[in-house]
Design a protein around this motif. Structure first.
Motif: not given
Length: 116
Positions: A93-96, A98-103
């Motif tokens: 997966s990518n960090h984008e 991951m950031q969507d998951l957190i947000t």
């Protein structure tokens, strides 16, 4: 049962003070929110936002590659643990994502607090 009566003006002042305290506590919780790595997310969120299958997540659990907690039949994972798997290339997966998951998790939590 004991009944206590107070003037409406005193009641409104008390209610205002309670609301002020509640708003302060809510604001402090948002400011002093947990480090992103300490946030717990469920399997659904992980699969949806990282675009992996439930079977992949199950395989990671079975092989002991990801630590998790099971509460009332649902599996929860720390963001830090998921980040570790992405960085070590166990999850592709990518960090984008991951950031969507957190947000989206933070928005969901905030929405639940507002409805209570």
């Amino acid at each position: 049962m004991e009944v206590i009566t107070i003037e409406s003006k005193a009641f409104k002042e008390l209610q205002t003070k309670i609301n002020t305290i509640a708003n302060y506590i809510t604001a402090q919780q948002e400011v002093a929110s947990l480090d992103d790595d300490e946030i717990w997310v469920d399997s659904y969120e992980v699969c949806t936002f990282l675009k992996i299958s439930e079977r992949t997540l199950q395989r990671l659990r079975s092989n002991g590659e990801i630590s998790y907690s099971k509460i009332r039949g649902r599996n929860y994972y720390k963001i830090g643990e998921i980040r570790r798997l992405i960085e070590s290339r166990i999850i592709k997966s990518n960090h984008e994502f991951m950031q969507d998951l957190i947000t989206n998790h933070k928005l969901h939590v905030k929405e639940r607090r507002n409805t209570k």
